[in-house]
Design an enzyme around this catalytic site. Structure first.
Site, PDB file in Angstrom:
ATOM      1  N   ASP A 136      52.079  -4.325   0.882  1.00  0.00           N
ATOM      2  CA  ASP A 136      51.343  -5.177   1.817  1.00  0.00           C
ATOM      3  C   ASP A 136      50.499  -4.350   2.780  1.00  0.00           C
ATOM      4  OD1 ASP A 136      52.127  -7.804   1.075  1.00  0.00           O
ATOM      5  OD2 ASP A 136      54.071  -7.488   2.002  1.00  0.00           O
ATOM      6  N   ASN A 139      44.321 -14.777   1.415  1.00  0.00           N
ATOM      7  CA  ASN A 139      45.187 -14.224   0.369  1.00  0.00           C
ATOM      8  C   ASN A 139      45.962 -15.325  -0.359  1.00  0.00           C
ATOM      9  OD1 ASN A 139      47.014 -14.840   2.414  1.00  0.00           O
ATOM     10  ND2 ASN A 139      48.085 -12.872   2.367  1.00  0.00           N
ATOM     11  N   PHE A 140      45.275 -16.451  -0.604  1.00  0.00           N
ATOM     12  CA  PHE A 140      45.871 -17.510  -1.412  1.00  0.00           C
ATOM     13  C   PHE A 140      46.069 -17.028  -2.846  1.00  0.00           C
ATOM     14  CE2 PHE A 140      43.718 -19.887   1.968  1.00  0.00           C
ATOM     15  CZ  PHE A 140      44.694 -20.807   2.329  1.00  0.00           C
ATOM     16  N   ARG A 200      40.109 -24.581  -5.433  1.00  0.00           N
ATOM     17  CA  ARG A 200      40.362 -26.023  -5.358  1.00  0.00           C
ATOM     18  C   ARG A 200      40.028 -26.571  -3.974  1.00  0.00           C
ATOM     19  NH1 ARG A 200      44.884 -24.448  -8.506  1.00  0.00           N
ATOM     20  NH2 ARG A 200      46.325 -24.560  -6.744  1.00  0.00           N
TER      21      ARG A 200
END
Length: 386
Positions: free
Chosen positions: A175, A102-103, A110
């Site tokens: 969430d 969940n970046f 990258r």
């Protein structure tokens, strides 16, 4: 009743690269269902949730929030910018069935661990991703934090009374629902993989999940000429439901009343003032007037007194319990809803169990949350022997 035999996801390997609540909650549920879950964390501090405290409670150096949502997992520490550490990560991904991250959008690309890259290493991998607001659009770069998502989604305007400002839920509902939706998508792709042999890419966002949770009332709004929800000024519980829906103070506590005939309610409560509202349409158009009458009337006696009148007539009502009263109640004890976990240092935590039953069996696990990198050496030897 405890779990005996084979859990449905035993034999599956899940890599949990996620932080905070949404992604780790999805990995937790897969672990509860039998999957082996390896949490991949930074060596310097690990999951930021380790330091996200609730009431300043701590266990073995980490927040109890972290322990509650990362129990039943192993931990590998890895610097995802270090080529040597990435060798271990690649070896794990090549063996994994599921990967969760969940970046923020752009970060995983990258690093080189986005789906298009890792599916070349493992075509059978089911890849799960959670973002705050999707990967494109004007909000894609915003922080995916629960309160912010609740605020942007319109959800907060459903809570509280009409004279109150927007009121958020007292839980991280965006969430938790996003994590649940991710699990649904992952399980669907695992079923498809059993047929096709190929993995898949599951994407959910906090915003889309909390919009889905509002589907009932949001659909009403979109098909009602765009009319905004009107919260009741008295004991609001649902902006779209008429009286008596709400929670009312009694002489010694509170009473919850759900949908039902206002006329019947008046008869059951010996409240003659309610007889004037014989037309069901008035239960919404005169909602606050009816609720004001009820508010005054119900304060004249105890909760148990009113429930004794309503329940035999099958009128939908309930006591309003705090956690102390709930946890001491026979109904709660019958559920066997708690368990104790123990981590590698012997630290113990009382927490909830998985809410799912499989073949009549409850799903427990005594395995507590790991320390950062607790299993790195063992897992490295396992996937990269020699």
């Amino acid at each position: 009743m405890t779990t005996t035999g084979y859990k449905p996801l035993e034999g599956l390997l899940v890599l949990d690269f996620a932080q905070f609540l949404s992604g780790p909650s999805a990995a937790l549920r897969l672990a509860d269902l039998g999957a082996r879950v390896i949490k991949v964390e930074r060596p310097d501090g690990g999951d930021l949730c380790r330091r996200l405290y609730v009431s300043n409670l701590e266990l073995d150096g980490d927040s109890t929030l972290f322990h509650s949502i990362n129990r039943n997992k192993e931990s590998v520490s890895a610097n995802l910018k270090d080529p040597e550490d990435l060798k271990l990560i690649r070896a794990l991904i090549e063996k994994a069935d599921v990967m969760i991250q969940n970046f923020r959008p752009g970060v995983i690309e990258r690093i080189g661990l986005h789906y298009d890259a890792v599916k070349e290493w493992n075509p059978r991998l089911v890849y799960g991703e959670i973002t705050g607001y999707g990967k494109t659009g004007p909000w894609s770069g915003k922080p995916g934090q629960d309160l912010l998502v609740q605020s942007l989604s319109g959800l907060a305007w459903l809570n509280g009374n009409a004279d109150q400002p927007p009121v958020p839920f007292g839980l991280s509902v965006a969430d938790m629902f996003a994590g649940a939706h991710l699990v649904q998508g992952i399980l669907a792709c695992l079923v498809r993989r059993s047929v096709t042999g190929k993995g898949g890419y599951v994407e959910v966002s906090l915003l889309e999940s909390i919009l889905d949770v509002q589907f009932e009332v949001l659909t009403t709004h979109m098909n009602d000429g765009g009319k905004l929800p009107e919260r009741s000024a008295v004991n609001n519980a649902n902006a779209y439901l008429g009286a008596p829906y709400g929670i009312y103070e009694t002489a010694d506590g509170y009473l919850a009343l759900a949908m039902g005939s206002v006329v019947q309610l008046g008869q059951l409560l010996d409240c003659d003032e309610l007889n004037a509202f014989h037309e069901p349409s008035t239960w919404f158009t005169h909602r606050d007037e009816i609720k004001t009458i009820l508010k005054r009337h119900l304060h004249s006696n105890t909760t148990s007194y009113w429930i004794a009148r309503l329940e035999p007539a099958d009128y939908w009502c309930a006591d309003v319990l705090n956690w102390e009263r709930l946890l001491s109640h026979d109904a709660f004890r019958e559920l066997n809803m708690t368990q104790q976990t123990v981590n590698g240092n012997g630290a113990k935590l009382t927490t909830t169990r998985c809410p799912i039953r499989i073949d009549g069996q409850l799903l427990f696990s005594p395995v507590g949350a790991p320390k950062i990198g607790e299993h790195t050496a063992q897992i490295k030897e396992e996937v990269m022997p020699g």
